[in-house]
Design an enzyme around this catalytic site. Structure first.
Site, PDB file in Angstrom:
ATOM      1  N   TRP A 191     -15.338 125.012 -85.929  1.00 22.55           N
ATOM      2  CA  TRP A 191     -13.982 124.923 -86.605  1.00 22.55           C
ATOM      3  C   TRP A 191     -13.358 125.338 -88.251  1.00 22.55           C
ATOM      4  CZ3 TRP A 191     -10.233 123.094 -83.756  1.00 22.55           C
ATOM      5  CH2 TRP A 191     -10.745 122.490 -82.660  1.00 22.55           C
ATOM      6  N   ASP A 219     -10.086 120.454 -94.073  1.00 23.35           N
ATOM      7  CA  ASP A 219      -9.829 119.658 -92.709  1.00 23.35           C
ATOM      8  C   ASP A 219     -10.730 118.657 -91.890  1.00 23.35           C
ATOM      9  OD1 ASP A 219      -9.940 119.479 -90.252  1.00 23.35           O
ATOM     10  OD2 ASP A 219     -10.196 121.668 -89.248  1.00 23.35           O
ATOM     11  N   LYS A 236      -9.424 111.391 -82.883  1.00 27.36           N
ATOM     12  CA  LYS A 236     -11.019 111.519 -82.926  1.00 27.36           C
ATOM     13  C   LYS A 236     -10.357 110.713 -83.906  1.00 27.36           C
ATOM     14  CE  LYS A 236     -11.173 116.477 -83.651  1.00 27.36           C
ATOM     15  NZ  LYS A 236     -11.877 116.821 -82.186  1.00 27.36           N
TER      16      LYS A 236
END
Lengths: 373, 373
Positions: A106, A180, A204
């Site tokens: 990511w 993030d 999530k």
């Protein structure tokens, strides 16, 4: 698989992911008539008093839950983490240089996307360990002139998590830290003194896909590049209280119900995020301890940076993978297949996963090992 | 207001807007367990077979519903119409010139946002009529070198609708036509031979806020500016079948249920969009005919371009506005207040509004006139 009138199966999806059953039940009950309004939440004007109340309550609950200081905006946006990979540099880079700390897929994606808008400097990377170690902050090569420093505080695919956010000022950087936190938001407290901006897709730990939370410090708002779309300009979004364009109203409503559920959690004397953190520590310890003690399974991430949320693991004999997954589905344990870039298995054990779900997983793993070792 | 066990009130919101009750009921029933999967749709991995089937079915149903040719991509995106105001020029303008036809607030906003990415030429405008007339296509000043021509085929705020899309080739332009059809998508057929790209937020006629549909012809994909975010690059979104980033899964599911509901509609020998169009014609005629015949109310839009979806109207004595709205709420007629930029009232009578809702509105208006004239 357990369905129908029995208990629901345990869903280990990395996201979109399992949600609290109480939230789903309330959403179903209120579907045709939200609190006497005669409307589904999906049918409400975002500018009406009903949805205005839902949105304001969601923001207030999130602020209380994570102790977000008043000098941070809480923005409800669209486009997910991948959208923010462009939106953050459009708003914060000022076209200059950005430092990136690469700890997995990511953060690597964020760095690559940012090149459209700014210069990038890789301050640290754990690529040589296949993203299984955390580069010590003391070794980071931070720039003198970075607009910000970006990291992914929990790498969903590689299962690597920062157990503590770096203190950039102590490391000699004056740049704000951007995190993030998509895959562990609200699973533990955040030290906001160390953060300039945090973003996360909701799908999530917070609710449905299609909602992105952006928590941004006042002074970082208002510096967007001219090519930043108005709908993604933090100044415009903040000035319009997340209603410059029609927000994802249903997703905000469900996230709001999830925030309320989180605030109600308790473990002994702990409540809210402190309670859910304790439960997450217990769940992760149970699973990692079992894997480490087994000659049949392995996790390859260094213990000091193992994610509490995403646990990638491997059967040492990978020819048994399909049998493992099929048996898991039979046992009501869903979506355990690892990400294609890593292989093996992955158990995502977000806030909504009860301890009983991890106990059931460990029980199944133990039994599978016994019958196949 | 009618709530509880009685019939649901009629909701005239301009968007997010009323949805088919059958869709809401099914969404509630499937909330905790979608078709034996053991998961809510909100809990499904977007890469799993269950959601893959939901998404593919939604796309196929939309393609069938509006007869979208195979050489058009159907993309499920985020950011709404205001997002597309930037995303379209980032993808289609090539940094050149774009022709705009201004017929109300939405096309004006699109033109203003596009200036970040391209040169703009206003080919026509009805601003001098306060957006109550449609500029005849034969009078449009189209450029020789436009990358595309943009119009809003139904202006939600001003209540102005194109009853037929222009044939740009016949007008001497070689540019593709881009239409913002957010507020009348699926209310009538689309002549795809005249369209290069159509976009629409879902929250008026298709489902929940947070989903944007983009229908784009093959040859227009692949020309994005370098500064276009990957998550909003049509090439990347198309190549990844709308799953480059996590799509708004719940919104796609609800839109898919709405597409199925639309396909099942019938009026006499008509089915699907033809049936819903007939019903929309009947609903609009009932309301406009009543307003035109009344000395108490007025609609200021020229009859040949009145919207079938959004009917702005005024009480000639505006001092009665508050009483009108309060009485409407009492009668179970919700969200009739006009947009702040226009004032007065607005009845949005999208696909999900039954004829009975418009009959109830006209009945209330007649009674209010009788008791207040």
């Amino acid at each position: 698989m357990t369905t129908g009138s029995g208990p629901r199966p345990y869903n280990f999806s990395a996201g979109p992911a399992a949600m609290p059953e109480a939230v789903l039940q309330r959403a179903a009950a209120e579907m045709l008539d939200w609190q006497g309004s005669g409307m589904s939440v999906m049918e409400m004007s975002h500018r009406g008093k009903e949805f205005g109340a839902i949105c304001a309550q969601a923001e207030a609950d999130f602020r209380a839950l994570l102790a977000v200081p008043e000098h941070f905006h809480i923005l409800f946006m669209q486009g997910g983490g991948l959208g923010e990979n462009a939106i953050v540099p459009m708003n914060l880079s000022r076209g200059g240089k950005v430092d990136f700390v690469i700890t997995g897929s990511w953060s690597a994606k964020s760095q690559k996307e940012a090149l459209r808008y700014c210069n990038s400097h890789i301050a640290a990377s754990n690529a040589d360990s296949q993203h299984t170690r955390m580069p010590a902050p003391s070794t980071w090569q931070l720039s003198d002139d970075a607009s910000y420093v970006h990291l992914c505080s929990n790498e969903t695919i590689h299962g690597v998590e920062f157990q503590e956010l770096p203190d950039l000022a102590a490391l000699g950087s004056r740049a704000p830290l951007v995190i993030d936190f998509s895959s562990h938001v609200a699973s533990r407290p955040v030290d906001w003194t160390r953060v300039g901006l945090a973003f996360g897709g909701a799908q999530k730990n917070l609710g449905p896909a299609g909602l992105t939370l952006v928590i941004v410090r006042d002074d970082l708002v208002g510096h967007a590049l001219e090519i930043c779309p108005s709908a993604f300009n933090y100044r415009i979004v903040a000035d319009n209280k997340s209603m410059y364009n029609t927000p994802p109203t249903w997703a905000i409503y469900i996230a709001g119900l999830t925030f309320q559920w989180l605030r109600q959690q308790a473990e002994g004397a702990l409540t809210g995020v402190a309670a859910i953190e304790q439960r997450n520590v217990d769940k992760a310890r149970l699973l990692y301890d079992f894997i480490d003690a087994s000659p049949f399974y392995e996790n390859r991430v260094a213990p000091d940076c193992r994610s509490r949320m995403n646990v990638p693991f491997f059967l040492k004999d990978e020819s048994r993978n399909e049998a493992f997954l099929a048996g898991a589905r039979e046992a009501g344990l869903l979506q355990l297949k690892g990400h294609k870039s890593v292989g093996g298995m992955r158990a995502s054990i977000y806030n909504a996963m009860p301890l009983e779900g991890v106990q059931a997983l460990v029980g199944y793993m133990r039994e599978f090992e016994r019958s196949h070792a």
